[in-house]
Design an enzyme around this catalytic site. Structure first.
Site, mmCIF file in Angstrom:
data_model
loop_
_atom_site.group_PDB
_atom_site.id
_atom_site.type_symbol
_atom_site.label_atom_id
_atom_site.label_comp_id
_atom_site.label_asym_id
_atom_site.label_seq_id
_atom_site.Cartn_x
_atom_site.Cartn_y
_atom_site.Cartn_z
ATOM 1 C CB CYS A 114 49.130 18.363 76.554
ATOM 2 S SG CYS A 114 47.537 17.634 76.211
ATOM 3 N NE ARG A 136 55.158 17.294 75.172
ATOM 4 C CZ ARG A 136 55.438 16.750 76.336
ATOM 5 N NH1 ARG A 136 56.687 16.647 76.723
ATOM 6 N NH2 ARG A 136 54.491 16.316 77.137
ATOM 7 C CD1 TRP A 168 47.269 13.092 72.600
ATOM 8 C CD2 TRP A 168 48.083 13.639 70.596
ATOM 9 N NE1 TRP A 168 47.198 11.982 71.790
ATOM 10 C CE2 TRP A 168 47.689 12.285 70.565
ATOM 11 C CE3 TRP A 168 48.631 14.211 69.447
ATOM 12 C CZ2 TRP A 168 47.822 11.493 69.434
ATOM 13 C CZ3 TRP A 168 48.755 13.413 68.320
ATOM 14 C CH2 TRP A 168 48.361 12.080 68.321
ATOM 15 N N GLY A 183 47.493 15.739 81.159
ATOM 16 C CA GLY A 183 47.002 14.600 81.927
ATOM 17 C C GLY A 183 45.491 14.506 81.885
ATOM 18 C CD GLU A 216 54.065 -5.343 67.816
ATOM 19 O OE1 GLU A 216 53.549 -5.633 66.728
ATOM 20 O OE2 GLU A 216 54.563 -4.224 68.022
ATOM 21 C CE LYS A 228 57.296 -2.989 66.575
ATOM 22 N NZ LYS A 228 56.004 -2.350 66.492
ATOM 23 C CD GLU A 250 58.072 -2.023 62.474
ATOM 24 O OE1 GLU A 250 57.495 -1.042 62.012
ATOM 25 O OE2 GLU A 250 57.906 -2.408 63.652
ATOM 26 C CG HIS A 278 52.496 -28.460 61.602
ATOM 27 N ND1 HIS A 278 52.119 -29.767 61.405
ATOM 28 C CD2 HIS A 278 52.031 -28.117 62.832
ATOM 29 C CE1 HIS A 278 51.433 -30.196 62.458
ATOM 30 N NE2 HIS A 278 51.377 -29.205 63.340
ATOM 31 C CE LYS A 336 54.062 6.405 64.911
ATOM 32 N NZ LYS A 336 54.417 5.121 65.543
HETATM 33 C C1 F6R Z 1 54.769 -1.286 63.249
HETATM 34 C C2 F6R Z 1 53.900 -0.212 62.843
HETATM 35 C C3 F6R Z 1 52.944 -0.461 61.737
HETATM 36 C C4 F6R Z 1 51.572 0.122 62.093
HETATM 37 C C5 F6R Z 1 50.613 -0.010 60.898
HETATM 38 C C6 F6R Z 1 49.227 0.477 61.254
HETATM 39 O O1 F6R Z 1 55.672 -0.898 64.242
HETATM 40 O O2 F6R Z 1 53.957 0.860 63.375
HETATM 41 O O3 F6R Z 1 52.839 -1.819 61.464
HETATM 42 O O4 F6R Z 1 51.078 -0.558 63.205
HETATM 43 O O5 F6R Z 1 51.096 0.733 59.830
HETATM 44 O O6 F6R Z 1 49.249 1.792 61.690
HETATM 45 P P1 F6R Z 1 48.017 2.421 62.445
HETATM 46 O O7 F6R Z 1 47.901 1.765 63.761
HETATM 47 O O8 F6R Z 1 48.328 3.880 62.529
HETATM 48 O O9 F6R Z 1 46.813 2.148 61.597
#
Ligand code: F6R
Length: 602
Positions: A2, A27, A71, A98, A478, A482, A485, A501, A597
């Site tokens: 928030c 934010r 939020w 918070g 992961e 990262k 990407e 393998h 996103k």
């Molecule tokens: C990777 C990333 C994407 C999301 C995926 C699912 O850094 O951000 O792989 O994890 O698109 O997104 P959500 O969690 O919003 O369903």
């Protein structure tokens, strides 16, 4: 998280607050509001939805007010749940960031004393408690100090009441900054809220009670006056939004200790080895549960892989993880004894929603694990569990992964305790490791210079391989996701045992390998795989909590001891590594090419 803005001075407060809310928009928020104070009372305007749709008066003569972008964490994004919140008399208004952990007990007590509540929020207890203290004759600053001494949790608060010529502000564990302007003074959750008015700021510390009046700002700690330095902010507005970091992603990586604190806040009962998750799945259903199917995409899928291992161990239940877009080919088996868990930080991912709908049609009970209160997934699932990470702006998920894994770990304990498959002392040990997460992650963040050095050394690799076993496997996936990407380098994550393998054919002296060597990952077995790649010339970077592996590693990132949570802590090193490699290459880190996103198409 928030956002808070407050102003008192000689100018009209309304336009300053309205601009402040706009400045806080970056934010992320789902509701907004302001409270304007006049001699006789308080005028509140608040609403769920966009700031541009918030209905405010055309003008107002008042020179004192507070504003908030919400939020949601407790209660849906509705008009009633938006801040500011007021007491029964409407004469005390509060904005809050918070979580107040003991709000339910406080609310029950206040209700018994005749207070009436109009929202589902934790925040609303504060104005009612202040109301009682004011009725006993206390000044507003003393009333706020008394009230916060009874609050558990983390918070930043701004409080106003007619008759007090300013704002009383305080914090514990949530950021709060005071701005010293020429025509008045400000409070805010962060500097961008008021940066066009002043760059002179003081950072309020935990336990401080700040009196922000038109004449100046004074601060007390335990009733004694204290000095808080006035600093000049040199950043431009855009950099200020990133808290001085170059990118949102690195800011969000650094926010993980506080995001994790929020995720676990009020949920752990280490004494009894239990958790309070507020999801009320019926006891008989949990006892008869035969399978958990997790559906998710990308990073959330990796969090699901981590969780599935824990669900099987803690709750003695078959747990599978399905890439959400594949669920239409496999889903729907044995629906009556299956819980389908949709993990999605945004709550809007089309593939995950489509898997959830398939599960629903087949008759399975569904649970959403998400960061976004009021998102589509929460409206469609039977139950919702929030990860409380605060909004994430960088396209690549970072803090939400940590909060997903921490929350899903708590879900594993919840299931295990209710199915009588996890004893209370084993649960207490897991919970104490979860409690240690914020501190351990901070230790990793404090080691960032070393990660930068290692990134400089290996950034030019032809490709990068990430290996791990057990809970190290989802972390390896992961770590690779990262890096690919945001750096656009070729990166792959493998179960360490799989290298021989096939993937070993790719290994050369120009393909660095990053290995997860922690508790929960059978590190001594992974060291054998480290030897395999090393003998092919690949440099190896270990994220390790082992005592002796230096001889095998070209670089080592120390993972603090934290039992089953160590792989999640190791992941923070991999996030930093990916970030610095990408940054050295000048990539568009917050908005990588071709990515969005929230992926709302199948
Ligand atoms: C990777 C990333 C994407 C999301 C995926 C699912 O850094 O951000 O792989 O994890 O698109 O997104 P959500 O969690 O919003 O369903």
């Amino acid at each position: 998280m928030c956002g808070i803005i407050g102003y008192v001075g000689t100018d009209e407060a309304l336009p300053i607050l309205a601009d402040g809310l706009k400045n806080l928009e970056y934010r992320g928020y789902d509701s907004a509001g302001v409270a304007l104070v006049n001699r006789d009372g308080i005028e509140v305007h608040k609403q769920a939805g966009e700031i541009d749709d918030l209905v405010l008066p055309d003008s107002s003569p008042e020179t004192l007010g507070i504003g908030h972008t919400r939020w949601s964490t407790h209660g849906k994004p509705t008009d009633a749940n938006a801040h500011p919140h007021v007491d029964c008399t409407g004469d005390v208004a509060v904005v809050h960031n918070g979580i107040i952990e003991n709000y339910a007990d406080l609310k029950a007590e206040l209700r018994e004393d005749g207070h009436e509540f109009t929202s589902e929020t934790d925040t609303e207890v504060v104005p009612h408690m202040v109301e009682d203290e004011l009725a006993d004759g206390m000044s507003l600053p003393d009333a706020v100090a008394t009230v916060v001494s009874r609050l558990e949790g983390s918070f930043a608060l701004g409080v106003v009441a007619p008759g007090y010529d300013g704002i009383v502000a305080t914090r514990r564990g949530s950021p709060l900054v005071v701005g010293h302007g020429e025509s008045g003074n400000f409070i805010a959750s962060d500097v961008p809220a008021f940066i066009e008015h002043t760059r002179q700021v003081s950072y309020i510390e935990d336990g401080d009670i700040a009196h922000v009046t038109p004449a100046g700002v004074s601060v007390e700690q335990d009733g004694e006056p204290v000095d808080r330095d006035v600093e000049t902010v040199e950043w431009e507005a855009e950099a200020a939004e990133k808290g001085g970091y170059d990118h949102y992603m690195i800011k969000e990586i650094h926010e993980q200790p506080s995001a994790l604190r929020q995720a676990i806040s009020g949920r752990l009962d280490e004494l009894h080895g239990d958790v309070d998750l507020d999801i009320d799945l019926p006891a008989e259903y949990l006892q008869s549960l035969e399978e958990i199917q997790i559906v998710a995409c990308g990073t959330s899928y990796h969090a699901g892989l981590f969780a599935a291992r824990l669900f099987e161990e803690y709750a003695s239940v078959r747990a599978s993880v399905e890439i959400a877009s594949e669920y239409k080919f496999t889903g729907g088996r044995d629906p009556w004894r299956t819980l389908v868990v949709a993990v999605t930080q945004s709550g809007e991912t089309a593939d995950t929603l489509s898997a959830l709908r398939r599960a629903d049609q087949s008759g399975a009970r569904t649970l959403a694990v998400t960061n976004t209160v009021g998102s589509t997934v929460t409206r469609e699932a039977d139950h919702s569990l929030y990860i409380r990470a605060g909004p994430e702006i960088g396209v690549a998920a970072s803090k939400t992964f940590a909060s997903q894994v921490a929350t899903l770990t708590l879900l594993g304990v919840y299931l295990g305790r209710r199915r009588d498959t996890l004893g209370s002392s084993a649960a207490s040990e897991i919970l104490s490791n979860v409690r240690g997460l914020p501190g351990a992650v901070q230790q990793v963040l404090d080691d960032e210079d070393l990660v930068l050095e290692v990134a400089e050394e290996y950034a030019d690799g032809d490709a990068f391989f990430f290996i791990g076993r057990g809970l190290g496997y989802p972390v390896a996936l992961e770590g690779a996701l990262k890096l690919k990407e945001i750096s656009y380098d070729h990166a792959e994550g493998f179960a360490a045992g799989e290298l021989k393998h096939g993937p070993l054919a790719l290994v050369t002296p120009d393909t660095p390998t990053l290995a997860v060597l922690t508790d929960g990952t059978r590190p001594s077995e992974t060291l054998n795989n480290v030897k395999e790649v090393e003998s092919r010339g690949s440099p190896v970077v270990g994220c390790s909590s082992l005592e002796a592996d230096e001889d095998l590693l070209d670089a080592r990132f120390d993972v603090p001891e934290l039992g089953v949570m160590e792989p999640l802590v190791a992941n923070v090193y991999l996030q930093l590594f990916a970030y610095h490699v990408a940054n050295l290459k000048g990539r568009s880190i917050d908005k990588p090419r071709n990515l969005a996103k929230s992926v709302t198409v199948e």
